[in-house]
Design an enzyme around this catalytic site. Structure first.
Site, PDB file in Angstrom:
ATOM      1  N   HIS A  14      -9.859   0.490   5.396  1.00 30.80           N
ATOM      2  CA  HIS A  14      -8.509   0.711   5.941  1.00 30.80           C
ATOM      3  C   HIS A  14      -8.630   1.677   7.117  1.00 30.80           C
ATOM      4  CE1 HIS A  14      -4.374   2.149   6.247  1.00 30.80           C
ATOM      5  NE2 HIS A  14      -4.027   1.026   5.656  1.00 30.80           N
TER       6      HIS A  14
ATOM      7  N   GLU B 174      -5.534  -5.541  10.813  1.00 28.11           N
ATOM      8  CA  GLU B 174      -4.594  -4.425  10.935  1.00 28.11           C
ATOM      9  C   GLU B 174      -4.906  -3.636  12.199  1.00 28.11           C
ATOM     10  OE1 GLU B 174      -2.555  -3.317   7.154  1.00 28.11           O
ATOM     11  OE2 GLU B 174      -4.354  -2.143   7.158  1.00 28.11           O
TER      12      GLU B 174
ATOM     13  N   GLY C 187       1.885   2.133  10.626  1.00 26.79           N
ATOM     14  CA  GLY C 187       2.779   3.276  10.429  1.00 26.79           C
ATOM     15  C   GLY C 187       3.441   3.772  11.701  1.00 26.79           C
TER      16      GLY C 187
ATOM     17  N   SER D 129       3.174  -2.173  10.392  1.00 25.47           N
ATOM     18  CA  SER D 129       4.625  -1.966  10.585  1.00 25.47           C
ATOM     19  C   SER D 129       5.474  -3.200  10.266  1.00 25.47           C
ATOM     20  CB  SER D 129       4.901  -1.477  12.009  1.00 25.47           C
ATOM     21  OG  SER D 129       4.334  -0.198  12.208  1.00 25.47           O
TER      22      SER D 129
ATOM     23  N   LYS E   8      -0.018   4.257  -0.274  1.00 24.40           N
ATOM     24  CA  LYS E   8      -0.732   5.406   0.324  1.00 24.40           C
ATOM     25  C   LYS E   8      -0.617   6.640  -0.586  1.00 24.40           C
ATOM     26  CE  LYS E   8       0.024   3.317   4.763  1.00 24.40           C
ATOM     27  NZ  LYS E   8      -0.172   3.414   6.180  1.00 24.40           N
TER      28      LYS E   8
ATOM     29  N   GLU F 153      -7.065   4.200   7.962  1.00 24.55           N
ATOM     30  CA  GLU F 153      -6.999   5.637   7.642  1.00 24.55           C
ATOM     31  C   GLU F 153      -8.326   6.122   7.061  1.00 24.55           C
ATOM     32  OE1 GLU F 153      -3.317   5.279   5.467  1.00 24.55           O
ATOM     33  OE2 GLU F 153      -2.383   4.709   7.361  1.00 24.55           O
TER      34      GLU F 153
ATOM     35  N   ASN G  83       0.867  -1.194   0.000  1.00 22.47           N
ATOM     36  CA  ASN G  83       0.000   0.000   0.000  1.00 22.47           C
ATOM     37  C   ASN G  83       0.897   1.236   0.000  1.00 22.47           C
ATOM     38  OD1 ASN G  83      -1.917   1.959   0.427  1.00 22.47           O
ATOM     39  ND2 ASN G  83      -2.374   1.373   2.547  1.00 22.47           N
TER      40      ASN G  83
HETATM   41  C1  PEP Z   1      -1.018  -0.187   5.901  1.00 20.70           C
HETATM   42  O1  PEP Z   1      -0.953   0.829   5.240  1.00 20.70           O
HETATM   43  O2  PEP Z   1      -2.013  -0.909   5.841  1.00 20.70           O
HETATM   44  C2  PEP Z   1       0.104  -0.543   6.778  1.00 20.70           C
HETATM   45  C3  PEP Z   1       0.063  -1.687   7.406  1.00 20.70           C
HETATM   46  O3  PEP Z   1       1.135   0.362   6.884  1.00 20.70           O
HETATM   47  P1  PEP Z   1       2.551   0.131   7.641  1.00 20.70           P
HETATM   48  O4  PEP Z   1       3.119  -1.168   7.124  1.00 20.70           O
HETATM   49  O5  PEP Z   1       3.373   1.311   7.259  1.00 20.70           O
HETATM   50  O6  PEP Z   1       2.253   0.051   9.096  1.00 20.70           O
END
Ligand code: PEP
Length: 260
Positions: free
Chosen positions: A96, A168, A174, A214, A13, A98, A11
């Site tokens: 997601h 998640e 992040g 992460s 973003k 976000e 992803n």
């Molecule tokens: C994500 O964008 O779904 C995500 C898991 O980001 P990150 O790996 O940066 O935590």
């Protein structure tokens, strides 16, 4: 685990413009080996999707939309629908963290997007996960339950095979604070238990369930070794071609090393 195949999603973003995305995909294509047992999916910004769809080798990468609107057509200025994305993407992220927490999308919005994706032949990747406060309050299971019920309410058992679920935890996205593998196992067992309750054991076992939060090239193998998960949703580390291709190689090796 649903199958002998792993799914690795990158992803990107709101990073990389059209030209940068195209150049980055080119570099990634040179790094990433094609393995029949690993599907690699890239989710660039909306604007870069069409360019990448013309450039991509579909044996190597598939494409996902990071977002889309749930109606198919009409007077919705500024929106892009799943119908508009037909033929360009094979997958779409839905729910997601976000989208839920920065853009206040509800379970109702998420459900409508899951439906729109399925209606348009796009596989929804439904993201679920608890915030820090919910975790501290011991509400992780309830949150997963509510987000699954909320997102899948109108999905039939036949349609469920199109859906991918990503666990998640919001606090891990992040932040560099990744969940320990035993927590991931517990959450994914909860997800499959809930799916079994809704759709029966066979359908529940066949759904691909991923972990995201992460993940790095160093930590990926610990999650990929878990029997319960079918792959990873990677944000930050997917913007580094060496790290991302290492994660893909680890996914490939995790399947081979798991074979007796
Ligand atoms: C994500 O964008 O779904 C995500 C898991 O980001 P990150 O790996 O940066 O935590």
């Amino acid at each position: 685990m649903a199958s002998d195949k792993k799914l690795i999603i990158g992803n990107w973003k709101m990073n990389l413009g059209v030209h940068e995305s195209s150049l980055f995909l080119h570099r990634l294509a040179n790094e990433v080996k094609i393995h029949r047992n690993v599907d690699v999916i890239i989710a660039p910004t909306m604007l870069a999707l069409q360019t990448l769809s013309l450039q991509v080798n579909y044996k190597q990468f598939k494409l996902a939309a990071q977002n889309f609107y749930w109606r198919d057509h009409g007077a919705y200025t500024g929106e892009v629908s799943a119908t508009n994305l037909r033929g360009i993407v094979q997958y779409g992220l839905v729910g997601h963290s976000e989208r839920r927490h920065v853009f206040n999308e509800s379970d109702k919005d998420t459900r409508a997007k899951v439906q729109a994706a399925i209606r348009n032949g796009i596989r929804p990747i439904l993201c679920v996960g608890e915030t820090t406060n919910e975790r501290t309050a011991g509400e992780t299971r309830d949150v997963i339950h509510d987000q699954l019920i909320g997102g899948l309410a109108n999905v039939t058992s036949e349609e469920l095979s199109q859906v991918v679920i990503a666990y998640e935890p919001v606090w891990a996205i992040g932040t560099g604070k990744n969940a320990v593998p035993s927590d991931v196992t517990e959450a994914v067992v909860t997800i499959r238990h809930q799916l079994k309750h809704l759709y029966g054991a066979k359908a529940a076992n066949e759904v691909q369930v991923l972990y995201g939060g992460s993940v790095t090239a160093d930590s990926a193998a610990d999650y990929l070794a878990l029997n319960e998960i079918d792959g990873l949703l990677v944000g930050g580390a997917s913007l580094d071609e060496k790290a991302f291709s290492t994660i893909i190689e680890k996914a490939h090796r995790s399947i081979n090393s798991g074979k007796k």
